[in-house]
Design a protein around this motif. Sequence first.
Motif, PDB file in Angstrom:
ATOM      1  N   ILE A  14       0.839  -1.201   0.000  1.00 50.69           N
ATOM      2  CA  ILE A  14       0.000   0.000   0.000  1.00 50.69           C
ATOM      3  C   ILE A  14       0.877   1.255   0.000  1.00 50.69           C
ATOM      4  O   ILE A  14       0.592   2.231  -0.708  1.00 50.69           O
ATOM      5  N   GLY A  15       1.960   1.225   0.767  1.00 52.75           N
ATOM      6  CA  GLY A  15       2.865   2.361   0.810  1.00 52.75           C
ATOM      7  C   GLY A  15       3.544   2.623  -0.520  1.00 52.75           C
ATOM      8  O   GLY A  15       3.685   3.770  -0.948  1.00 52.75           O
ATOM      9  N   ILE A  16       3.969   1.568  -1.177  1.00 56.17           N
ATOM     10  CA  ILE A  16       4.619   1.731  -2.485  1.00 56.17           C
ATOM     11  C   ILE A  16       3.639   2.291  -3.505  1.00 56.17           C
ATOM     12  O   ILE A  16       3.979   3.192  -4.284  1.00 56.17           O
ATOM     13  N   ILE A  17       2.410   1.784  -3.493  1.00 58.90           N
ATOM     14  CA  ILE A  17       1.396   2.288  -4.428  1.00 58.90           C
ATOM     15  C   ILE A  17       1.109   3.764  -4.163  1.00 58.90           C
ATOM     16  O   ILE A  17       1.041   4.576  -5.095  1.00 58.90           O
ATOM     17  N   GLY A  18       0.958   4.136  -2.886  1.00 57.41           N
ATOM     18  CA  GLY A  18       0.728   5.543  -2.556  1.00 57.41           C
ATOM     19  C   GLY A  18       1.891   6.431  -2.956  1.00 57.41           C
ATOM     20  O   GLY A  18       1.697   7.538  -3.473  1.00 57.41           O
ATOM     21  N   GLY A  19       3.115   5.948  -2.722  1.00 58.96           N
ATOM     22  CA  GLY A  19       4.294   6.717  -3.122  1.00 58.96           C
ATOM     23  C   GLY A  19       4.388   6.896  -4.623  1.00 58.96           C
ATOM     24  O   GLY A  19       4.733   7.979  -5.115  1.00 58.96           O
ATOM     25  N   MET A  33      -1.104  20.160  -3.136  1.00 55.44           N
ATOM     26  CA  MET A  33      -2.019  19.530  -2.183  1.00 55.44           C
ATOM     27  C   MET A  33      -2.761  18.335  -2.778  1.00 55.44           C
ATOM     28  O   MET A  33      -3.504  17.655  -2.082  1.00 55.44           O
ATOM     29  N   GLU A  34      -2.567  18.039  -4.040  1.00 58.52           N
ATOM     30  CA  GLU A  34      -3.187  16.863  -4.647  1.00 58.52           C
ATOM     31  C   GLU A  34      -2.247  15.664  -4.631  1.00 58.52           C
ATOM     32  O   GLU A  34      -2.692  14.538  -4.457  1.00 58.52           O
ATOM     33  N   TYR A  35      -0.953  15.874  -4.826  1.00 58.86           N
ATOM     34  CA  TYR A  35      -0.042  14.736  -4.874  1.00 58.86           C
ATOM     35  C   TYR A  35       0.676  14.480  -3.556  1.00 58.86           C
ATOM     36  O   TYR A  35       1.030  13.349  -3.243  1.00 58.86           O
ATOM     37  N   PHE A  36       0.906  15.517  -2.749  1.00 60.87           N
ATOM     38  CA  PHE A  36       1.704  15.347  -1.535  1.00 60.87           C
ATOM     39  C   PHE A  36       1.070  14.412  -0.513  1.00 60.87           C
ATOM     40  O   PHE A  36       1.782  13.611   0.094  1.00 60.87           O
ATOM     41  N   PRO A  37      -0.250  14.454  -0.252  1.00 61.60           N
ATOM     42  CA  PRO A  37      -0.818  13.500   0.713  1.00 61.60           C
ATOM     43  C   PRO A  37      -0.601  12.034   0.320  1.00 61.60           C
ATOM     44  O   PRO A  37      -0.348  11.186   1.176  1.00 61.60           O
ATOM     45  N   PHE A  38      -0.673  11.732  -0.959  1.00 60.05           N
ATOM     46  CA  PHE A  38      -0.412  10.365  -1.410  1.00 60.05           C
ATOM     47  C   PHE A  38       1.039   9.975  -1.159  1.00 60.05           C
ATOM     48  O   PHE A  38       1.337   8.892  -0.667  1.00 60.05           O
ATOM     49  N   PHE A  39       1.950  10.882  -1.520  1.00 63.82           N
ATOM     50  CA  PHE A  39       3.369  10.592  -1.356  1.00 63.82           C
ATOM     51  C   PHE A  39       3.737  10.454   0.120  1.00 63.82           C
ATOM     52  O   PHE A  39       4.403   9.498   0.525  1.00 63.82           O
ATOM     53  N   SER A  41       1.784   9.850   2.812  1.00 62.67           N
ATOM     54  CA  SER A  41       1.176   8.687   3.469  1.00 62.67           C
ATOM     55  C   SER A  41       1.803   7.390   2.970  1.00 62.67           C
ATOM     56  O   SER A  41       1.966   6.440   3.742  1.00 62.67           O
ATOM     57  N   GLY A  42       2.179   7.325   1.713  1.00 59.22           N
ATOM     58  CA  GLY A  42       2.835   6.131   1.192  1.00 59.22           C
ATOM     59  C   GLY A  42       4.190   5.894   1.828  1.00 59.22           C
ATOM     60  O   GLY A  42       4.520   4.776   2.239  1.00 59.22           O
TER      61      GLY A  42
END
Length: 69
Positions: A14-19, A33-39, A41-42
């Motif tokens: 899950i972390g790799i996918i989010g990153g 603010m669209e890409y940073f939360p994914f990165f 949290s991943g």
Amino acid sequence: MKKLRTSQIVVIAIGIIGGLIGIFGKFDGWEYMEYFPFFYSGMTMIWIAFLPNKGCCCNLFKRKTTQKS
């Protein structure tokens, strides 16, 4: 290197996918603010997967036997 449990593998995946979503968003022109939360949290999920188990932690201040004076 020790073997990873199934739950650790799932959290790492899950972390790799989010990153990867975060990196893709960065280079695809998403706003910060669209890409940073994914990165963020991943990367956090990957880090969390390698934390030690709660059962293996030792409490240095906990006495196993009563102290004799």
